[in-house]
Design a protein around this motif. Structure first.
Motif, PDB file in Angstrom:
ATOM      1  N   TYR A  36      27.779  34.785  18.370  1.00 43.19           N
ATOM      2  CA  TYR A  36      27.861  33.479  19.283  1.00 43.19           C
ATOM      3  C   TYR A  36      29.192  33.434  19.690  1.00 43.19           C
ATOM      4  CZ  TYR A  36      28.897  30.881  15.045  1.00 43.19           C
ATOM      5  OH  TYR A  36      29.450  30.626  13.817  1.00 43.19           O
ATOM      6  N   GLY A  37      29.542  32.675  20.701  1.00 43.23           N
ATOM      7  CA  GLY A  37      30.873  32.274  21.015  1.00 43.23           C
ATOM      8  C   GLY A  37      31.783  32.264  20.421  1.00 43.23           C
ATOM      9  N   TYR A  38      31.706  31.079  19.463  1.00 37.28           N
ATOM     10  CA  TYR A  38      32.757  31.049  18.470  1.00 37.28           C
ATOM     11  C   TYR A  38      33.127  31.984  17.687  1.00 37.28           C
ATOM     12  CZ  TYR A  38      35.856  28.506  15.127  1.00 37.28           C
ATOM     13  OH  TYR A  38      36.676  28.295  14.135  1.00 37.28           O
ATOM     14  N   ARG A  41      34.888  34.751  19.411  1.00 31.42           N
ATOM     15  CA  ARG A  41      36.383  34.401  19.615  1.00 31.42           C
ATOM     16  C   ARG A  41      37.108  34.512  18.144  1.00 31.42           C
ATOM     17  NH1 ARG A  41      37.497  28.802  21.351  1.00 31.42           N
ATOM     18  NH2 ARG A  41      39.673  29.741  21.728  1.00 31.42           N
ATOM     19  N   GLU A  52      40.316  32.725  25.480  1.00 35.00           N
ATOM     20  CA  GLU A  52      40.067  31.391  25.727  1.00 35.00           C
ATOM     21  C   GLU A  52      38.638  30.972  26.088  1.00 35.00           C
ATOM     22  OE1 GLU A  52      42.131  28.813  25.606  1.00 35.00           O
ATOM     23  OE2 GLU A  52      43.805  30.262  25.006  1.00 35.00           O
ATOM     24  N   GLU A  53      38.097  30.019  25.770  1.00 32.12           N
ATOM     25  CA  GLU A  53      36.651  29.711  26.002  1.00 32.12           C
ATOM     26  C   GLU A  53      36.290  29.867  27.460  1.00 32.12           C
ATOM     27  OE1 GLU A  53      35.251  26.193  24.658  1.00 32.12           O
ATOM     28  OE2 GLU A  53      35.867  26.465  22.361  1.00 32.12           O
ATOM     29  N   GLY A  54      37.276  29.298  28.358  1.00 29.30           N
ATOM     30  CA  GLY A  54      37.075  29.442  29.829  1.00 29.30           C
ATOM     31  C   GLY A  54      37.039  30.893  30.286  1.00 29.30           C
ATOM     32  N   THR A  55      37.639  31.699  29.374  1.00 26.55           N
ATOM     33  CA  THR A  55      37.361  33.179  30.091  1.00 26.55           C
ATOM     34  C   THR A  55      36.369  33.693  29.307  1.00 26.55           C
ATOM     35  OG1 THR A  55      39.843  33.288  30.133  1.00 26.55           O
ATOM     36  CG2 THR A  55      38.565  35.364  29.836  1.00 26.55           C
ATOM     37  N   LEU A  56      35.956  33.578  28.173  1.00 30.02           N
ATOM     38  CA  LEU A  56      35.011  34.210  27.401  1.00 30.02           C
ATOM     39  C   LEU A  56      33.494  33.850  27.942  1.00 30.02           C
ATOM     40  CD1 LEU A  56      33.985  35.778  24.936  1.00 30.02           C
ATOM     41  CD2 LEU A  56      33.970  34.005  23.481  1.00 30.02           C
ATOM     42  N   TYR A  57      33.083  32.614  28.102  1.00 27.16           N
ATOM     43  CA  TYR A  57      31.821  32.489  28.304  1.00 27.16           C
ATOM     44  C   TYR A  57      31.587  32.870  29.742  1.00 27.16           C
ATOM     45  CZ  TYR A  57      31.729  29.967  23.707  1.00 27.16           C
ATOM     46  OH  TYR A  57      31.552  29.588  22.721  1.00 27.16           O
ATOM     47  N   ARG A  81      22.633  27.894  18.802  1.00 26.57           N
ATOM     48  CA  ARG A  81      23.641  28.680  19.219  1.00 26.57           C
ATOM     49  C   ARG A  81      23.277  29.831  20.320  1.00 26.57           C
ATOM     50  NH1 ARG A  81      26.515  28.456  13.498  1.00 26.57           N
ATOM     51  NH2 ARG A  81      28.029  26.731  13.732  1.00 26.57           N
TER      52      ARG A  81
END
Length: 117
Positions: A36-38, A41, A52-57, A81
């Motif tokens: 999952y995202g976290y 990361r 960054e979250e703004g790049t990953l998602y 999640r």
């Protein structure tokens, strides 16, 4: 027009552009197993490749819409999640990009070695 002074620090913008080019490969490499995202990361940060979250998602959504990833919502520990994982098309893309990266890396290593000698 002025040229770049050889003692200047490389532009962070140029480093950012170079980094963007490898993020797809880095993300795909970590999705052989569901993440999952976290957790993704964290895995990238542990390899000194923070994202960054703004790049990953947006990248995950784009790769999924292009058919390279599959995702599912899980509530194993109570908190919903969204887990992402490579599918067959994503595995093929990872192999292709890895081969391209290895060829590019070998070329650049040779070029940079010539520069330093």
């Amino acid at each position: 027009m002025t040229g770049m002074n050889m003692d200047e620090v490389p532009s962070p913008k140029l480093e950012l552009e170079m980094r963007r080019g490898v993020l797809v490969l880095a993300v795909l490499s970590q999705l052989r197993q569901p993440q999952y995202g976290y957790s993704l990361r964290q895995a990238l940060a542990q390899q000194n490749l923070p994202i960054e979250e703004g790049t990953l998602y947006p990248l995950l959504r784009r790769l999924e819409s292009q058919g390279h990833l599959q995702s599912e919502w899980r509530t194993d520990d109570g908190q919903p999640r969204r887990y992402y994982q490579l599918n067959a098309q994503g595995e093929a893309l990872l192999r292709q990009l890895t081969a391209s990266w290895n060829a590019l890396n070998a070329s650049l290593t040779g070029l940079l070695k010539e520069e330093s000698t």
